[in-house]
Design a protein around this motif. Structure first.
Motif, PDB file in Angstrom:
ATOM      1  N   SER A 112       0.845  -1.199   0.000  1.00 18.95           N
ATOM      2  CA  SER A 112       0.000   0.000   0.000  1.00 18.95           C
ATOM      3  C   SER A 112       0.875   1.242   0.000  1.00 18.95           C
ATOM      4  CB  SER A 112      -0.899   0.014   1.237  1.00 18.95           C
ATOM      5  OG  SER A 112      -1.708  -1.140   1.272  1.00 18.95           O
ATOM      6  N   ASP A 113       0.494   2.211  -0.820  1.00 14.33           N
ATOM      7  CA  ASP A 113       1.190   3.497  -0.819  1.00 14.33           C
ATOM      8  C   ASP A 113       0.159   4.610  -0.725  1.00 14.33           C
ATOM      9  OD1 ASP A 113       0.432   4.502  -3.532  1.00 14.33           O
ATOM     10  OD2 ASP A 113       1.675   2.845  -4.245  1.00 14.33           O
ATOM     11  N   ALA A 114       0.616   5.839  -0.586  1.00 10.80           N
ATOM     12  CA  ALA A 114      -0.275   6.975  -0.343  1.00 10.80           C
ATOM     13  C   ALA A 114      -0.694   7.715  -1.599  1.00 10.80           C
ATOM     14  CB  ALA A 114       0.396   7.950   0.627  1.00 10.80           C
ATOM     15  N   HIS A 115      -0.264   7.266  -2.770  1.00  8.33           N
ATOM     16  CA  HIS A 115      -0.556   7.985  -4.014  1.00  8.33           C
ATOM     17  C   HIS A 115      -1.712   7.308  -4.747  1.00  8.33           C
ATOM     18  CE1 HIS A 115      -0.157  10.253  -7.622  1.00  8.33           C
ATOM     19  NE2 HIS A 115       0.997  10.782  -7.274  1.00  8.33           N
ATOM     20  N   ALA A 116      -2.896   7.890  -4.646  1.00  5.25           N
ATOM     21  CA  ALA A 116      -4.079   7.291  -5.276  1.00  5.25           C
ATOM     22  C   ALA A 116      -4.127   7.532  -6.776  1.00  5.25           C
ATOM     23  CB  ALA A 116      -5.345   7.851  -4.633  1.00  5.25           C
ATOM     24  N   GLY A 117      -3.473   8.575  -7.268  1.00  9.97           N
ATOM     25  CA  GLY A 117      -3.593   8.963  -8.663  1.00  9.97           C
ATOM     26  C   GLY A 117      -2.900   8.067  -9.662  1.00  9.97           C
ATOM     27  N   LYS A 118      -1.820   7.415  -9.272  1.00 11.60           N
ATOM     28  CA  LYS A 118      -1.076   6.575 -10.202  1.00 11.60           C
ATOM     29  C   LYS A 118      -1.446   5.126  -9.980  1.00 11.60           C
ATOM     30  CE  LYS A 118       2.885   9.554 -10.859  1.00 11.60           C
ATOM     31  NZ  LYS A 118       4.341   9.672 -10.767  1.00 11.60           N
ATOM     32  N   LYS A 154      -3.617   3.604  -2.387  1.00  9.35           N
ATOM     33  CA  LYS A 154      -4.066   2.371  -3.015  1.00  9.35           C
ATOM     34  C   LYS A 154      -3.262   1.199  -2.490  1.00  9.35           C
ATOM     35  CE  LYS A 154      -0.861   3.035  -6.831  1.00  9.35           C
ATOM     36  NZ  LYS A 154      -0.243   4.201  -6.195  1.00  9.35           N
ATOM     37  N   THR A 155      -3.761   0.004  -2.735  1.00  9.89           N
ATOM     38  CA  THR A 155      -3.057  -1.230  -2.418  1.00  9.89           C
ATOM     39  C   THR A 155      -2.949  -2.041  -3.687  1.00  9.89           C
ATOM     40  OG1 THR A 155      -3.869  -1.269  -0.148  1.00  9.89           O
ATOM     41  CG2 THR A 155      -3.113  -3.367  -1.073  1.00  9.89           C
ATOM     42  N   VAL A 156      -1.745  -2.460  -4.009  1.00 10.83           N
ATOM     43  CA  VAL A 156      -1.518  -3.382  -5.120  1.00 10.83           C
ATOM     44  C   VAL A 156      -1.247  -4.737  -4.475  1.00 10.83           C
ATOM     45  CG1 VAL A 156      -0.171  -3.888  -7.184  1.00 10.83           C
ATOM     46  CG2 VAL A 156      -0.512  -1.511  -6.476  1.00 10.83           C
ATOM     47  N   TRP A 157      -1.977  -5.747  -4.923  1.00  7.84           N
ATOM     48  CA  TRP A 157      -1.880  -7.069  -4.320  1.00  7.84           C
ATOM     49  C   TRP A 157      -1.592  -8.127  -5.372  1.00  7.84           C
ATOM     50  CZ3 TRP A 157      -5.285 -10.453  -6.389  1.00  7.84           C
ATOM     51  CH2 TRP A 157      -6.427  -9.922  -7.003  1.00  7.84           C
ATOM     52  N   ALA A 158      -1.037  -9.222  -4.910  1.00 12.74           N
ATOM     53  CA  ALA A 158      -0.796 -10.382  -5.770  1.00 12.74           C
ATOM     54  C   ALA A 158      -0.952 -11.639  -4.927  1.00 12.74           C
ATOM     55  CB  ALA A 158       0.599 -10.323  -6.379  1.00 12.74           C
ATOM     56  N   GLU A 159      -1.473 -12.682  -5.541  1.00 11.27           N
ATOM     57  CA  GLU A 159      -1.661 -13.952  -4.854  1.00 11.27           C
ATOM     58  C   GLU A 159      -0.768 -15.003  -5.499  1.00 11.27           C
ATOM     59  OE1 GLU A 159      -5.889 -14.608  -4.927  1.00 11.27           O
ATOM     60  OE2 GLU A 159      -6.178 -13.271  -3.212  1.00 11.27           O
ATOM     61  N   VAL A 160       0.175 -15.496  -4.708  1.00 11.01           N
ATOM     62  CA  VAL A 160       1.147 -16.486  -5.171  1.00 11.01           C
ATOM     63  C   VAL A 160       0.701 -17.844  -4.643  1.00 11.01           C
ATOM     64  CG1 VAL A 160       3.560 -17.203  -5.080  1.00 11.01           C
ATOM     65  CG2 VAL A 160       2.987 -14.762  -5.169  1.00 11.01           C
ATOM     66  N   PRO A 161       0.451 -18.795  -5.538  1.00  8.68           N
ATOM     67  CA  PRO A 161      -0.018 -20.104  -5.070  1.00  8.68           C
ATOM     68  C   PRO A 161       1.083 -20.858  -4.333  1.00  8.68           C
ATOM     69  CG  PRO A 161       0.455 -20.195  -7.406  1.00  8.68           C
ATOM     70  CD  PRO A 161       0.619 -18.760  -6.989  1.00  8.68           C
ATOM     71  N   LYS A 162       0.661 -21.559  -3.285  1.00 11.91           N
ATOM     72  CA  LYS A 162       1.590 -22.450  -2.597  1.00 11.91           C
ATOM     73  C   LYS A 162       1.620 -23.746  -3.401  1.00 11.91           C
ATOM     74  CE  LYS A 162      -0.369 -22.369   1.474  1.00 11.91           C
ATOM     75  NZ  LYS A 162      -0.653 -22.486   2.903  1.00 11.91           N
ATOM     76  N   ARG A 163       2.806 -24.266  -3.624  1.00 12.71           N
ATOM     77  CA  ARG A 163       2.950 -25.527  -4.354  1.00 12.71           C
ATOM     78  C   ARG A 163       2.632 -26.683  -3.419  1.00 12.71           C
ATOM     79  NH1 ARG A 163       2.866 -22.953  -8.793  1.00 12.71           N
ATOM     80  NH2 ARG A 163       4.794 -22.253  -9.713  1.00 12.71           N
ATOM     81  N   ARG A 164       1.935 -27.635  -3.947  1.00 13.55           N
ATOM     82  CA  ARG A 164       1.652 -28.830  -3.150  1.00 13.55           C
ATOM     83  C   ARG A 164       2.890 -29.723  -3.124  1.00 13.55           C
ATOM     84  NH1 ARG A 164      -3.633 -29.590  -1.909  1.00 13.55           N
ATOM     85  NH2 ARG A 164      -5.124 -28.421  -3.103  1.00 13.55           N
TER      86      ARG A 164
END
Length: 142
Positions: free
Chosen positions: A83-89, A123-133
Protein backbone atom coordinates in the motif's frame (compact mmCIF):
# COMPACT_ATOMS: atom_id res chain seq x y z
CA UNK A 1 -14.63 -21.06 5.91
CA UNK A 2 -11.09 -20.06 4.82
CA UNK A 3 -8.14 -20.74 7.08
CA UNK A 4 -6.92 -17.48 8.62
CA UNK A 5 -3.28 -18.67 8.51
CA UNK A 6 -0.37 -16.35 9.16
CA UNK A 7 -0.32 -12.58 8.77
CA UNK A 8 2.45 -9.98 9.00
CA UNK A 9 2.62 -6.27 8.20
CA UNK A 10 5.29 -3.60 8.37
CA UNK A 11 5.75 0.00 7.22
CA UNK A 12 8.87 1.05 5.33
CA UNK A 13 10.30 4.36 4.19
CA UNK A 14 9.47 5.16 0.57
CA UNK A 15 13.09 4.78 -0.53
CA UNK A 16 15.07 2.18 -2.47
CA UNK A 17 16.57 1.10 0.86
CA UNK A 18 13.06 0.65 2.27
CA UNK A 19 12.05 -1.48 -0.73
CA UNK A 20 15.16 -3.64 -0.33
CA UNK A 21 14.51 -4.06 3.39
CA UNK A 22 10.89 -5.06 2.67
CA UNK A 23 12.08 -7.92 0.49
CA UNK A 24 14.60 -9.16 3.05
CA UNK A 25 12.18 -9.00 5.98
CA UNK A 26 9.48 -10.73 3.93
CA UNK A 27 11.90 -13.61 3.29
CA UNK A 28 12.67 -13.85 7.01
CA UNK A 29 8.98 -13.82 7.90
CA UNK A 30 8.26 -16.58 5.39
CA UNK A 31 11.06 -18.58 6.98
CA UNK A 32 9.23 -18.25 10.31
CA UNK A 33 6.15 -19.63 8.53
CA UNK A 34 8.17 -22.71 7.43
CA UNK A 35 8.84 -21.54 3.87
CA UNK A 36 12.64 -21.93 3.77
CA UNK A 37 14.97 -19.36 2.22
CA UNK A 38 15.67 -20.35 -1.36
CA UNK A 39 12.51 -22.45 -1.56
CA UNK A 40 10.08 -22.04 -4.45
CA UNK A 41 7.42 -20.12 -2.52
CA UNK A 42 9.94 -17.93 -0.73
CA UNK A 43 11.71 -16.99 -3.97
CA UNK A 44 8.48 -16.20 -5.83
CA UNK A 45 7.03 -14.13 -2.98
CA UNK A 46 10.34 -12.30 -2.46
CA UNK A 47 10.41 -11.32 -6.14
CA UNK A 48 6.78 -10.14 -6.04
CA UNK A 49 7.52 -8.10 -2.91
CA UNK A 50 10.59 -6.60 -4.60
CA UNK A 51 8.64 -5.56 -7.71
CA UNK A 52 5.64 -4.15 -5.86
CA UNK A 53 7.79 -2.32 -3.29
CA UNK A 54 9.95 -0.84 -6.05
CA UNK A 55 6.81 0.37 -7.83
CA UNK A 56 5.45 1.88 -4.60
CA UNK A 57 8.72 3.77 -4.10
CA UNK A 58 9.11 4.80 -7.74
CA UNK A 59 5.51 5.59 -8.70
CA UNK A 60 3.50 5.81 -5.47
CA UNK A 61 5.73 7.81 -3.19
CA UNK A 62 4.31 10.85 -1.42
CA UNK A 63 6.81 12.99 0.55
CA UNK A 64 6.69 12.15 4.24
CA UNK A 65 4.62 8.99 3.72
CA UNK A 66 5.77 5.38 4.09
CA UNK A 67 4.54 2.35 2.20
CA UNK A 68 3.16 -0.74 3.91
CA UNK A 69 3.82 -4.39 3.15
CA UNK A 70 1.36 -7.01 4.30
CA UNK A 71 1.79 -10.77 3.89
CA UNK A 72 -1.00 -13.24 4.50
CA UNK A 73 -1.15 -16.99 4.23
CA UNK A 74 -4.62 -18.14 3.23
CA UNK A 75 -5.87 -21.49 1.97
CA UNK A 76 -3.35 -22.46 -0.70
CA UNK A 77 -2.22 -18.87 -1.32
CA UNK A 78 0.43 -16.44 -0.12
CA UNK A 79 -1.01 -12.95 -0.57
CA UNK A 80 1.27 -9.93 -0.90
CA UNK A 81 -0.20 -6.44 -0.45
CA UNK A 82 1.79 -3.24 -0.88
CA UNK A 83 0.00 0.00 0.00
CA UNK A 84 1.19 3.50 -0.82
CA UNK A 85 -0.28 6.97 -0.34
CA UNK A 86 -0.56 7.98 -4.01
CA UNK A 87 -4.08 7.29 -5.28
CA UNK A 88 -3.59 8.96 -8.66
CA UNK A 89 -1.08 6.57 -10.20
CA UNK A 90 -2.72 3.21 -10.73
CA UNK A 91 -0.49 0.48 -12.13
CA UNK A 92 -1.23 -1.28 -15.37
CA UNK A 93 0.51 -3.61 -17.79
CA UNK A 94 1.98 -1.39 -20.45
CA UNK A 95 4.59 -2.04 -23.08
CA UNK A 96 8.02 -2.58 -21.59
CA UNK A 97 10.97 -0.66 -22.90
CA UNK A 98 14.03 1.36 -21.96
CA UNK A 99 14.53 -0.88 -18.94
CA UNK A 100 11.10 0.02 -17.52
CA UNK A 101 7.71 -1.65 -17.46
CA UNK A 102 8.78 -5.18 -16.57
CA UNK A 103 7.83 -5.21 -12.88
CA UNK A 104 4.13 -5.92 -13.21
CA UNK A 105 4.81 -8.43 -15.98
CA UNK A 106 7.01 -10.32 -13.53
CA UNK A 107 4.31 -10.08 -10.86
CA UNK A 108 1.69 -11.38 -13.32
CA UNK A 109 3.94 -14.30 -14.27
CA UNK A 110 4.69 -15.33 -10.67
CA UNK A 111 1.15 -14.96 -9.31
CA UNK A 112 -2.24 -16.47 -10.04
CA UNK A 113 -3.90 -13.06 -9.77
CA UNK A 114 -3.02 -9.45 -9.04
CA UNK A 115 -4.92 -6.20 -8.84
CA UNK A 116 -5.38 -2.79 -7.30
CA UNK A 117 -7.82 -1.69 -4.63
CA UNK A 118 -8.44 1.83 -3.40
CA UNK A 119 -7.97 2.97 0.18
CA UNK A 120 -9.01 6.05 2.10
CA UNK A 121 -5.51 7.37 1.40
CA UNK A 122 -3.79 5.88 -1.64
CA UNK A 123 -4.07 2.37 -3.01
CA UNK A 124 -3.06 -1.23 -2.42
CA UNK A 125 -1.52 -3.38 -5.12
CA UNK A 126 -1.88 -7.07 -4.32
CA UNK A 127 -0.80 -10.38 -5.77
CA UNK A 128 -1.66 -13.95 -4.85
CA UNK A 129 1.15 -16.49 -5.17
CA UNK A 130 -0.02 -20.10 -5.07
CA UNK A 131 1.59 -22.45 -2.60
CA UNK A 132 2.95 -25.53 -4.35
CA UNK A 133 1.65 -28.83 -3.15
CA UNK A 134 4.30 -31.17 -1.82
CA UNK A 135 3.96 -34.82 -2.79
CA UNK A 136 2.35 -36.87 -0.03
CA UNK A 137 4.58 -39.50 1.56
CA UNK A 138 3.49 -43.00 0.71
CA UNK A 139 3.58 -45.93 3.11
CA UNK A 140 6.97 -47.59 3.30
CA UNK A 141 8.75 -44.67 1.62
CA UNK A 142 10.63 -41.86 3.37
Amino acid sequence: MPNAGNEWRQRFSSTRRGARLARHLAELELCRWDFPLGGDESERVAQVVAELAANAVTHGSVPGRDFELRLRELDGVLRVEVSDAHAGKRPDLRPAGDGHGYGLRIVAELSDAWGVTGRVVGKTVWAEVPKRRRPAATAGRP
